[in-house]
Design an enzyme around this catalytic site. Sequence first.
Site, PDB file in Angstrom:
ATOM      1  N   TYR A 116      10.029 -29.841 -10.644  1.00 56.00           N
ATOM      2  CA  TYR A 116      11.461 -29.820 -10.962  1.00 56.00           C
ATOM      3  C   TYR A 116      11.661 -30.154 -12.442  1.00 56.00           C
ATOM      4  CZ  TYR A 116      12.169 -30.211  -5.862  1.00 56.00           C
ATOM      5  OH  TYR A 116      12.167 -30.019  -4.502  1.00 56.00           O
ATOM      6  N   TRP A 126      12.952 -19.783   4.467  1.00 54.78           N
ATOM      7  CA  TRP A 126      13.285 -20.344   5.778  1.00 54.78           C
ATOM      8  C   TRP A 126      14.351 -19.527   6.491  1.00 54.78           C
ATOM      9  CZ3 TRP A 126       9.313 -22.437   7.067  1.00 54.78           C
ATOM     10  CH2 TRP A 126       8.667 -23.451   6.366  1.00 54.78           C
ATOM     11  N   GLY A 137      16.263 -40.361  -0.920  1.00 57.20           N
ATOM     12  CA  GLY A 137      15.155 -41.303  -0.977  1.00 57.20           C
ATOM     13  C   GLY A 137      13.836 -40.621  -1.286  1.00 57.20           C
ATOM     14  N   PHE A 165      10.151 -40.320   0.107  1.00 60.72           N
ATOM     15  CA  PHE A 165       9.532 -40.604   1.404  1.00 60.72           C
ATOM     16  C   PHE A 165       8.218 -41.369   1.300  1.00 60.72           C
ATOM     17  CE2 PHE A 165       8.748 -35.772   1.187  1.00 60.72           C
ATOM     18  CZ  PHE A 165       7.491 -35.873   0.603  1.00 60.72           C
ATOM     19  N   ARG A 168       5.906 -27.515   4.873  1.00 62.65           N
ATOM     20  CA  ARG A 168       5.342 -27.265   3.533  1.00 62.65           C
ATOM     21  C   ARG A 168       5.371 -28.548   2.699  1.00 62.65           C
ATOM     22  NH1 ARG A 168       5.791 -22.111   0.503  1.00 62.65           N
ATOM     23  NH2 ARG A 168       6.685 -23.530  -1.027  1.00 62.65           N
ATOM     24  N   HIS A 173       0.821 -29.943   2.525  1.00 60.21           N
ATOM     25  CA  HIS A 173      -0.070 -29.121   1.690  1.00 60.21           C
ATOM     26  C   HIS A 173       0.049 -29.422   0.196  1.00 60.21           C
ATOM     27  CE1 HIS A 173       2.744 -25.396   0.806  1.00 60.21           C
ATOM     28  NE2 HIS A 173       3.299 -26.540   0.449  1.00 60.21           N
ATOM     29  N   ASN A 188      -2.975 -21.414  -4.623  1.00 55.66           N
ATOM     30  CA  ASN A 188      -1.699 -21.734  -5.267  1.00 55.66           C
ATOM     31  C   ASN A 188      -1.455 -23.243  -5.280  1.00 55.66           C
ATOM     32  OD1 ASN A 188       0.768 -20.678  -6.512  1.00 55.66           O
ATOM     33  ND2 ASN A 188       1.787 -21.592  -4.751  1.00 55.66           N
ATOM     34  N   GLN A 232      -0.799 -25.442  -8.651  1.00 58.04           N
ATOM     35  CA  GLN A 232       0.551 -25.990  -8.776  1.00 58.04           C
ATOM     36  C   GLN A 232       0.741 -27.404  -8.230  1.00 58.04           C
ATOM     37  OE1 GLN A 232       3.194 -22.290  -7.522  1.00 58.04           O
ATOM     38  NE2 GLN A 232       4.287 -23.648  -8.904  1.00 58.04           N
TER      39      GLN A 232
END
Length: 345
Positions: free
Chosen positions: A147, A164, A235, A237, A252, A255, A302, A306
């Site tokens: 982000y 989704w 929050g 996690f 997801r 992973h 990937n 990433q």
Amino acid sequence: MCSQEGEGYRLLKEYANGFMVSQVLFAACELGVFELLAEALEPLDSAAVSSRLGSSPRGTELLLDTCVSLKLLQAAVRGGKAVYANTELASTYLVRGSPRSQRDMLLYSGRTAYVCWRHLAEAVREGRNQYPKAFGIPSEELFSAIYRSEDERLRFMEGLQDMWRLEGASVLAAFDLSPFPLICDLGGGSGALARACVSLYPRCRVIVFDIPGVVQMAKTHFSAWEDERISFHEGDFFKDPLPEADLYILARVLHDWTDAKCCHLLQRLYRACRTGGGVLVIESLLDADGRGPLTTLLHSLNMLVQTEGRERTPAQYGALLAPAGFRDAQCRRTGGTYDAVLARK
């Protein structure tokens, strides 16, 4: 050249040119080709497309003809000129307004994932993600890198919403989740999976738990929060108190992380989970031998370029769940990109 050698050479060329095909798709999405043709009252020639997009005539014609060859566009001749229109494939998956659109996920792939994949060899050598080389930013805090800007956060969330919207229902139906009245979707982003959940199980309530910036963006740009059965909780996690729930969804999520961090998170979930509850892991699962399917292996690479994590086999997820206290892990294949593992407390 013998037929066997010819087939090998054909495959080699197909693999080597794969990045060009991807870039044609990404570029056409970024330029707005499919939206333009969807909104047009009739098929357009390349000059009209070029003029309306503000792109070069030569480049536009080349791109359109390549899209025809890839079955993304269809062409006809009118008045001695080729005119172009979307195929059903493009209308269904590449136009933003389509309920099955994957445009935002493709834009994220082209603008972010593709840039990281340029450094795959370095990722293999070093064993770590490539945000420093791809974007010149540190990646010790993984989601600070993912982000890296407000625009990038929104793009990521829009991409996951696309995915989704298409695949959420099938993976949530892999097991009957109706016995779990209160569900917590950890890292649930925009709430797209939560919406699919309450649509399938209208008596359940879903808490979307994510970091503050994501929750605020979900409330600003997405509509899941308008459903009274869905609530958002801010929050981290890994650190903050988790809402009590009957079922935790990790879609997801695992992973992204190392085994050690996955174990830490699952232990926290076990403590927060109500007795008789469980955890639903949604991931692209590797075969038992770890050498297929190809799509999942590519996803695992990937994760290398990433994130900190990888894709795993059902047995590997079971080995993460058991030490945390979860039992009776069951795996269900959906036939789609993502599968489901359900374990109980």
